[in-house]
Design an enzyme around this catalytic site. Structure first.
Site, PDB file in Angstrom:
ATOM      1  N   GLU A 192       1.024  -1.213  -0.125  1.00 53.46           N
ATOM      2  CA  GLU A 192       0.150   0.293  -0.123  1.00 53.46           C
ATOM      3  C   GLU A 192       0.904   1.621   0.077  1.00 53.46           C
ATOM      4  O   GLU A 192       2.166   0.738   0.489  1.00 53.46           O
ATOM      5  CB  GLU A 192      -1.035  -0.029   1.389  1.00 53.46           C
ATOM      6  CG  GLU A 192       0.082   0.547   2.517  1.00 53.46           C
ATOM      7  CD  GLU A 192      -1.134   0.377   3.182  1.00 53.46           C
ATOM      8  OE1 GLU A 192      -1.164   1.956   3.234  1.00 53.46           O
ATOM      9  OE2 GLU A 192      -1.158   0.147   4.280  1.00 53.46           O
ATOM     10  N   LYS A 220      -4.371  -1.909  15.580  1.00 57.67           N
ATOM     11  CA  LYS A 220      -3.386  -0.436  16.555  1.00 57.67           C
ATOM     12  C   LYS A 220      -4.253  -0.310  17.577  1.00 57.67           C
ATOM     13  O   LYS A 220      -5.667  -0.513  18.021  1.00 57.67           O
ATOM     14  CB  LYS A 220      -3.355   1.000  15.868  1.00 57.67           C
ATOM     15  CG  LYS A 220      -1.828   0.185  14.662  1.00 57.67           C
ATOM     16  CD  LYS A 220      -1.093   2.046  14.813  1.00 57.67           C
ATOM     17  CE  LYS A 220      -0.032   1.447  14.422  1.00 57.67           C
ATOM     18  NZ  LYS A 220       0.096   2.014  12.675  1.00 57.67           N
TER      19      LYS A 220
END
Ligand code: PSU
Ligand code: MN
Length: 302
Positions: free
Chosen positions: A25, A158
């Site tokens: 990405e 996260k």
């Protein structure tokens, strides 16, 4: 009119020959890592794959073209130009005006799938934000992964997010989640979020086997390979917890919303940890790229 999709010659040749390819990405390069080191990191990510015998395909949008695989000057552009972060819904708008942008996990998965790439290594996946029951802030990454049959390697999500809610949504959306050598979901900087996974796989071959069976069944959703850092490489949990609490407080105080939330939290945590989170971030990306390369190799050998 045909889709404005430009596949780099190296990537097109590898796909045509059944050779392994891994998508990478561009949001992590444009928005996740600071200049000037981000360009070196982007090059290193690609070199790690090339060294494994795998063709890298960094995904982005440049001048009104969906790009699968970037030439060296194009990699330089996504590292150094101020380009927006694009999710899937942004793609038609940016293509229509001939623009450029960095792709999130959602947009990268979508473009990689259009190009015929089956494996993708990312840094961090988006998910359900804390407080989402009021704000509805859930990353489009989750919805898109329910629609695109790609295999994404990520170190979980996260701890800036609501991890149990994210796992619930992945379940509702039919995304297959496999712990890579673990039965615990990692929380990116930390090896173990404390949340259990239903399924663990021992190696890349086992992931390739699940890909085959998912394809046989014609299931539309992605496979999320949750690949933890070894504990010796994780961020110090005490440093982590302090920085996280402070960053969340600051985001709240500033009343941030929408696509600005994730980059703000990530950048603030880099500052609060004195750069330690960034060093761990790079290790995570590299660890995921290595595993994605192994999965692509295992799949190509079937
Ligand atoms: N989480 C990270 N690092 C990142 C991102 C998320 O730890 O770089 C980026 C990825 O590109 C991901 C996107 O797809 O942010 C999710 O953003 P949002 O929450 O706005 O959907
Ligand atoms: Mn959001």
């Amino acid at each position: 009119m045909t889709i404005p999709l430009s596949i780099a010659p190296s990537v097109a040749e590898a796909i045509a020959a059944g050779q392994p390819v891994v998508a990478l990405e561009s949001t992590i390069i444009s928005h996740g890592l600071p200049r000037p080191d981000n360009l070196a990191a982007a090059r290193r990510f690609e070199a790690l794959l090339t060294d494994q015998g795998v063709t890298p395909a960094t995904i982005a949008v440049l001048d009104g073209q969906l790009k699968a695989g970037l030439a060296p000057d194009e990699l330089d552009r996504i590292a150094n130009e101020d380009i927006p972060k694009l999710s899937v819904r942004d793609l038609p708008v940016v293509l229509a005006r001939g623009g450029s942008g960095a792709t999130t996990v959602a947009a990268t998965s979508y473009i990689a799938n259009l190009a015929g790439i089956r494996v993708f290594a990312t840094g961090g996946l988006g998910g359900v934000h804390r407080g989402a029951s009021e704000t509805f802030d859930e990353s489009a990454d989750l919805k898109v992964l329910s629609e695109v049959p790609i295999t994404v390697v990520s170190a979980g999500v996260k701890s800036i997010l609501d991890i149990p809610a994210t796992l619930e949504r992945l379940e509702s959306l039919g995304v297959i989640v496999l712990g890579y050598g673990t039965d615990k979901f990692p929380s990116f900087w930390l090896t173990d979020s404390g949340f259990e996974l239903d399924w663990s796989v021992a190696d890349a071959g086992a992931v390739a086997d699940v890909m085959t069976m998912r394809d046989e069944l014609g299931q539309p959703a992605a496979i999320l390979v949750a690949n933890p850092l070894p504990e010796s490489d994780q961020l110090d949990p005490a440093v982590h917890d302090r920085a996280l609490a402070e960053a969340l407080r600051m985001a709240d105080e500033q009343g941030l919303s929408g696509k600005d939330v994730t980059p703000f939290l990530l950048q603030t945590i880099v500052g609060l940890t004195g750069g330690a989170s960034l060093a761990v971030n790079l290790k995570i990306a590299e660890n995921n790229i290595r595993v994605a390369g192994e999965i692509a190799l295992a799949r190509a050998s079937r």
